[in-house]
Motif scaffolding. Sequence first.
Motif, PDB file in Angstrom:
ATOM      1  N   ASP A 424       0.836  -1.208   0.000  1.00 13.89           N
ATOM      2  CA  ASP A 424       0.000   0.000   0.000  1.00 13.89           C
ATOM      3  C   ASP A 424       0.869   1.255   0.000  1.00 13.89           C
ATOM      4  OD1 ASP A 424      -2.278  -1.472  -0.069  1.00 13.89           O
ATOM      5  OD2 ASP A 424      -2.771  -1.271   2.065  1.00 13.89           O
ATOM      6  N   LEU A 425       1.943   1.204   0.824  1.00 18.02           N
ATOM      7  CA  LEU A 425       2.876   2.341   0.888  1.00 18.02           C
ATOM      8  C   LEU A 425       3.491   2.592  -0.491  1.00 18.02           C
ATOM      9  CD1 LEU A 425       4.471   4.289   2.836  1.00 18.02           C
ATOM     10  CD2 LEU A 425       6.122   2.431   3.126  1.00 18.02           C
ATOM     11  N   CYS A 426       3.925   1.506  -1.128  1.00 18.73           N
ATOM     12  CA  CYS A 426       4.533   1.635  -2.458  1.00 18.73           C
ATOM     13  C   CYS A 426       3.530   2.184  -3.462  1.00 18.73           C
ATOM     14  CB  CYS A 426       5.067   0.294  -2.945  1.00 18.73           C
ATOM     15  SG  CYS A 426       6.517  -0.270  -2.034  1.00 18.73           S
ATOM     16  N   ARG A 427       2.292   1.675  -3.417  1.00 19.18           N
ATOM     17  CA  ARG A 427       1.293   2.117  -4.393  1.00 19.18           C
ATOM     18  C   ARG A 427       0.938   3.576  -4.202  1.00 19.18           C
ATOM     19  NH1 ARG A 427      -1.444  -3.236  -3.352  1.00 19.18           N
ATOM     20  NH2 ARG A 427      -0.467  -4.550  -4.922  1.00 19.18           N
ATOM     21  N   ALA A 428       0.992   4.034  -2.924  1.00 14.67           N
ATOM     22  CA  ALA A 428       0.652   5.434  -2.673  1.00 14.67           C
ATOM     23  C   ALA A 428       1.771   6.360  -3.160  1.00 14.67           C
ATOM     24  CB  ALA A 428       0.413   5.642  -1.177  1.00 14.67           C
ATOM     25  N   ARG A 429       2.990   5.839  -3.218  1.00 13.12           N
ATOM     26  CA  ARG A 429       4.121   6.731  -3.459  1.00 13.12           C
ATOM     27  C   ARG A 429       4.807   6.552  -4.806  1.00 13.12           C
ATOM     28  NH1 ARG A 429       6.855   7.889   1.276  1.00 13.12           N
ATOM     29  NH2 ARG A 429       8.485   8.579  -0.106  1.00 13.12           N
ATOM     30  N   LEU A 430       4.562   5.420  -5.445  1.00 15.68           N
ATOM     31  CA  LEU A 430       5.333   5.114  -6.656  1.00 15.68           C
ATOM     32  C   LEU A 430       4.410   4.863  -7.842  1.00 15.68           C
ATOM     33  CD1 LEU A 430       7.816   2.538  -5.056  1.00 15.68           C
ATOM     34  CD2 LEU A 430       8.420   4.833  -5.807  1.00 15.68           C
TER      35      LEU A 430
ATOM     36  N   ALA B  16      -7.927  -6.262  -8.825  1.00 21.09           N
ATOM     37  CA  ALA B  16      -8.266  -5.481  -7.637  1.00 21.09           C
ATOM     38  C   ALA B  16      -7.063  -4.630  -7.214  1.00 21.09           C
ATOM     39  CB  ALA B  16      -8.690  -6.413  -6.505  1.00 21.09           C
ATOM     40  N   GLU B  17      -5.875  -5.257  -7.166  1.00 21.25           N
ATOM     41  CA  GLU B  17      -4.671  -4.511  -6.778  1.00 21.25           C
ATOM     42  C   GLU B  17      -4.407  -3.344  -7.721  1.00 21.25           C
ATOM     43  OE1 GLU B  17      -2.274  -8.490  -5.469  1.00 21.25           O
ATOM     44  OE2 GLU B  17      -1.324  -7.136  -6.908  1.00 21.25           O
ATOM     45  N   GLN B  18      -4.595  -3.587  -8.976  1.00 20.26           N
ATOM     46  CA  GLN B  18      -4.273  -2.579  -9.978  1.00 20.26           C
ATOM     47  C   GLN B  18      -5.454  -1.661 -10.279  1.00 20.26           C
ATOM     48  OE1 GLN B  18      -1.174  -2.149 -11.303  1.00 20.26           O
ATOM     49  NE2 GLN B  18      -0.424  -3.729  -9.918  1.00 20.26           N
ATOM     50  N   LYS B  19      -6.525  -1.851  -9.504  1.00 24.25           N
ATOM     51  CA  LYS B  19      -7.723  -1.008  -9.655  1.00 24.25           C
ATOM     52  C   LYS B  19      -8.233  -1.003 -11.092  1.00 24.25           C
ATOM     53  CE  LYS B  19      -7.023   1.825  -5.615  1.00 24.25           C
ATOM     54  NZ  LYS B  19      -5.843   1.132  -5.064  1.00 24.25           N
ATOM     55  N   ASP B  37      -4.167  -4.562 -18.516  1.00 22.23           N
ATOM     56  CA  ASP B  37      -3.149  -4.093 -19.450  1.00 22.23           C
ATOM     57  C   ASP B  37      -1.917  -4.999 -19.375  1.00 22.23           C
ATOM     58  OD1 ASP B  37      -1.912  -3.400 -17.126  1.00 22.23           O
ATOM     59  OD2 ASP B  37      -1.966  -1.241 -17.451  1.00 22.23           O
ATOM     60  N   SER B  38      -0.867  -4.636 -20.131  1.00 25.16           N
ATOM     61  CA  SER B  38       0.275  -5.552 -20.223  1.00 25.16           C
ATOM     62  C   SER B  38       0.982  -5.730 -18.876  1.00 25.16           C
ATOM     63  CB  SER B  38       1.259  -5.081 -21.292  1.00 25.16           C
ATOM     64  OG  SER B  38       1.655  -3.757 -21.044  1.00 25.16           O
ATOM     65  N   LEU B  39       1.032  -4.667 -18.054  1.00 22.73           N
ATOM     66  CA  LEU B  39       1.660  -4.831 -16.735  1.00 22.73           C
ATOM     67  C   LEU B  39       0.863  -5.833 -15.896  1.00 22.73           C
ATOM     68  CD1 LEU B  39       3.866  -4.036 -14.692  1.00 22.73           C
ATOM     69  CD2 LEU B  39       2.415  -2.131 -13.972  1.00 22.73           C
ATOM     70  N   CYS B  40      -0.469  -5.741 -15.975  1.00 24.08           N
ATOM     71  CA  CYS B  40      -1.319  -6.694 -15.243  1.00 24.08           C
ATOM     72  C   CYS B  40      -1.038  -8.129 -15.699  1.00 24.08           C
ATOM     73  CB  CYS B  40      -2.790  -6.389 -15.464  1.00 24.08           C
ATOM     74  SG  CYS B  40      -3.341  -4.812 -14.787  1.00 24.08           S
ATOM     75  N   PHE B  41      -0.919  -8.318 -17.019  1.00 20.73           N
ATOM     76  CA  PHE B  41      -0.633  -9.667 -17.510  1.00 20.73           C
ATOM     77  C   PHE B  41       0.743 -10.150 -17.057  1.00 20.73           C
ATOM     78  CE2 PHE B  41      -4.130  -8.987 -20.577  1.00 20.73           C
ATOM     79  CZ  PHE B  41      -4.838 -10.129 -20.263  1.00 20.73           C
TER      80      PHE B  41
END
Lengths: 458, 81
Positions: A424-430, B16-19, B37-41
């Motif tokens: 979560d920290l990484c997703r919020a910042r990167l 879910a992670e990648q919204k 998308d390609s990153l998701c794959f």
Amino acid sequence: MNTARAETPSLRVLVASRPGLRVLAPGAALRGRDIGASTIFASRRRELAGKSVLIGARSQFVAARALIELDGLAARLVICPPDFSPGRLASVISQAEVDAIVSDAADKDFGVEREIYLCGDPVPIDEEDCFTRLASQWVLPTSGTTGAPKLVAHRLEGLLGAIRPACEPIPVWATFYDIRRYGGLQIFLRACVTGAQLLLSDARESLGDYMIRCAKADVTHISGTPSHWRQLLMSPDAELIDPKYVRLSGEIADRAILDALRAVYPRAVISHAYASTEAGVGFEVADGREGFPTALLDANGEVELRLRDGSLHVRSKRTATAYIGQGGLKLLDDEGFVDTDDVVEQKGDRCFFKGRRAGVINVGGLKVHPEEVEQVINEHSEVRMSRVSARRSPIMGDLIIAEVAPRNVATPREAGALETEILDLCRARLPRHMVPVTIRFVPAIDILASGKLARRHA
Amino acid sequence: MSIRLTILSQIENVAAEQKKKIAPLRDDLILAESGLDSLCFAILVARLEDELGADPLTASEEVYFPKTLGELIGLYEHSPR
């Protein structure tokens, strides 16, 4: 090479006027005034004059003594870290045209045959003999870990360039570095120039034992890489010492390690220095923040810094002067700048280190410096150390993965929660391509003998 | 868990992670229109390698990218481990 040294006296002459100097190792002590008119090479000392000499001692302490004695006498002092394999030593010996090896061990394997001069107990020599005036070249390998060692040449004047006279009281220094690496050599020379005490660590000594010795000697100044410090802070031994000055160099000092050191050593000045074997000591930042003030760029002081193509370039009298034995490879560009290959990003009045250019990971055409991701992961209070690397992907070329050494050994359930929090920290910042695809928890992350994290491209 | 269920649940995790909003996961779903998308794959393939011990996209001799979800599942089901 055999040019006479004009102004700077040899290290031996310098040390002779510093009676306070003490170099201390377990069971051994060297005092500035003891060196006086003596040699550890007995009757063979004069044979070393004008030679290219490899400092091949096993012990750091003997290496220190040999350096003091040979500067001004030998044409070249070739200094290798103690972990160099016979193969790498042979490459160094050939590239630096070494014709003599000084060592405390007759049985050490240097990969090739050269005459070995054994270091023994000091014996007196004529005082006249001490004033040798050769401008010895100091030759060190750069800190890269792959391929044949790359050697650079320094002058003593350049190595001493960043060292200021000591203020009272004279410091008591310790360093996690071996003095046969640039970072440690700087501390050794600092002790020599300022007549300070220096506690050398010993290869057979544990970190805890070294800290106990440092505590007994009231160490005031101590230096190492951010990885060295992270490792120390993982153990209770960190609390044994109470330094006034904590120095980090050799890797990016991120906010997490600066904050952690301030919490453990609230009374200390926490300073991070930018230095490398090629570029010498660039600058020191002691305001407690990561990165450095943009004002340092484009200034025209003793050290000039420029950003070109995102990479930091350094010009000063403290840089190495040339590569040795690398046919045609140029260290300095036409204007005398060294390209450090350290990628820097300017954000307003502050500049930040992003990582090594060679260490870039390519995620679907987007460049990622592992250090940038580690800096974010390390900000989590439960993380002690992390290492980010690439994982091959048939779709993106590379993906980002991370190993994390947590502060406390967690149960699987806690590890799952910690993983979510870090992500979560990484997703919020990167940006999303920089967020690790997987996180693996490990009990510890090994650091190399150089004090740096082991990476595919060091 | 069967290979099919593993793949389906990982697709949902990654989305879910990648919204990402994904289309209903039917066998004839065209992957390019799935919402991933390609990153998701890339992430999905890496996770499946960890879970199933197979990476048929790297292992195959010829470059073969499945076009539908059904082909993707088939590729893993017939992949040697």
